[in-house]
Design a protein around this motif. Sequence first.
Motif, PDB file in Angstrom:
ATOM      1  N   GLN A 250     -13.879  11.044 -38.490  1.00  0.00           N
ATOM      2  CA  GLN A 250     -13.649  10.943 -37.046  1.00  0.00           C
ATOM      3  C   GLN A 250     -14.368  12.023 -36.251  1.00  0.00           C
TER       4      GLN A 250
ATOM      5  N   ASN B  43      -2.732   1.719 -36.116  1.00  0.00           N
ATOM      6  CA  ASN B  43      -3.177   2.324 -34.871  1.00  0.00           C
ATOM      7  C   ASN B  43      -1.975   2.445 -33.939  1.00  0.00           C
ATOM      8  N   HIS B  44      -2.217   2.949 -32.760  1.00  0.00           N
ATOM      9  CA  HIS B  44      -1.121   3.181 -31.810  1.00  0.00           C
ATOM     10  C   HIS B  44      -0.313   1.918 -31.531  1.00  0.00           C
TER      11      HIS B  44
ATOM     12  N   ASP C  46      -8.646   1.101 -39.148  1.00  0.00           N
ATOM     13  CA  ASP C  46      -8.289   1.170 -37.726  1.00  0.00           C
ATOM     14  C   ASP C  46      -7.485  -0.046 -37.291  1.00  0.00           C
TER      15      ASP C  46
ATOM     16  N   ARG D 140     -14.481  18.901 -28.754  1.00  0.00           N
ATOM     17  CA  ARG D 140     -15.909  18.705 -29.028  1.00  0.00           C
ATOM     18  C   ARG D 140     -16.756  19.355 -27.934  1.00  0.00           C
TER      19      ARG D 140
ATOM     20  N   GLU E 211      -6.661  11.278 -29.622  1.00  0.00           N
ATOM     21  CA  GLU E 211      -7.805  10.491 -29.176  1.00  0.00           C
ATOM     22  C   GLU E 211      -7.802  10.264 -27.663  1.00  0.00           C
TER      23      GLU E 211
ATOM     24  N   ARG F 280      -2.307   8.922 -33.106  1.00  0.00           N
ATOM     25  CA  ARG F 280      -3.616   8.912 -32.464  1.00  0.00           C
ATOM     26  C   ARG F 280      -3.641   9.601 -31.100  1.00  0.00           C
ATOM     27  N   ASN F 281      -2.592  10.333 -30.757  1.00  0.00           N
ATOM     28  CA  ASN F 281      -2.521  10.946 -29.429  1.00  0.00           C
ATOM     29  C   ASN F 281      -3.731  11.809 -29.116  1.00  0.00           C
TER      30      ASN F 281
ATOM     31  N   LEU G 146      -9.417  15.468 -28.534  1.00  0.00           N
ATOM     32  CA  LEU G 146     -10.575  15.490 -29.425  1.00  0.00           C
ATOM     33  C   LEU G 146     -11.863  15.688 -28.637  1.00  0.00           C
ATOM     34  N   ASP G 147     -11.948  15.043 -27.486  1.00  0.00           N
ATOM     35  CA  ASP G 147     -13.157  15.158 -26.672  1.00  0.00           C
ATOM     36  C   ASP G 147     -13.321  16.558 -26.090  1.00  0.00           C
TER      37      ASP G 147
ATOM     38  N   TYR H 187      -2.648  14.519 -36.355  1.00  0.00           N
ATOM     39  CA  TYR H 187      -3.653  13.470 -36.237  1.00  0.00           C
ATOM     40  C   TYR H 187      -3.788  12.763 -37.579  1.00  0.00           C
TER      41      TYR H 187
END
Length: 334
Positions: A270, A310-311, A306, A194, A186, A183-184, A190-191, A178
């Motif tokens: 982040q 980014n991707h 950003d 969390r 994301e 950004r994979n 990541l969620d 990361y």
Amino acid sequence: MKQAHTTRQIGGIEQAPIGLGCMNLSHAYGKPPSESESIELLHRALELGVTHFDTAALYGFGKNETLLGRAFKGIRPQIHLASKCGMTGVDGKRVIDGRPETLHRTIDAALTRLNTDAIDLYYLHRIDPKVPIEDSVGAMSDMVQAGKVRAIGLSEASADSIRRAHAVHPITALQTEYSLWSRNAEIAVLDVCRELDITFTAFSPLARGFLANGVTDVNTLLDSDIRKGMPRFQPAAFTENLKLLAQLNTLAIEVSLPLNQLALAWLLHQGEHIIPIPGTTSVAHLESNIAAAQLSLDDAVLERLDAIVNHNTVTGARYPAPTQLEIDTEEFLA
């Protein structure tokens, strides 16, 4: 203004906000430093407050674990030690093998090399598509019960795989690449980390040196350097990516920060559950990386970062196609 926290947690244990990835002391990026130089760097990291040190059976086909075992002999309680199983060197070749019997052999060999009775965090390095993840994690759960491992992690796993594994045994940490240009995570990981209170350890947070101005000419890479085979470091793609690097360096000059610190500070902002683990062979670079934990970045600077990288702006895939087939992490649709 957003402020990076002074400490983060892995499984409820306080850690410095930036750890140390130890792979390149033995593996992957050309000729590694000598053992004495590597031990000097590891000890300096400890002096700087680094607590989390990351290795794997794969790195140097056991040499990296042996290095850490020697470096931390007598001071093992001072560090939070992470290693990995499920991908090792067999007859000089990298092999993914998540069978329970293989993992049980790997942990015993790792404990010997690391000169320790228990590993604080043990990751499944890659998910073996031939073995249900429940079986691999079940074997690792047995290691926890036996006192050989204190917590379990996964590496390069998708959100679905994380949930399946977590149902067998609590997953303490998830490790995936990361950075600004990868950004994979994301997409979903990541969620879910969390949601499930799983620490996210970010490897290659400086894009394999790219975000530290460590690679500006791919022709200087040694043949033994794994970046030589990576799509983003192929000449045509790299030429395009250098345009992004120029924009990043312009921003870094504007805000009077080294680019590596800017990239690491972005990552820390982040999420509080994220711990970057940059690797380096240079004590000076180590000191600069660790200093990034003290930085705060304005929203405007975060937004500009950003927008630049980014991707959609990076040219080239993360891995070559054959390697990508081994990765369980979600990928962006082409």
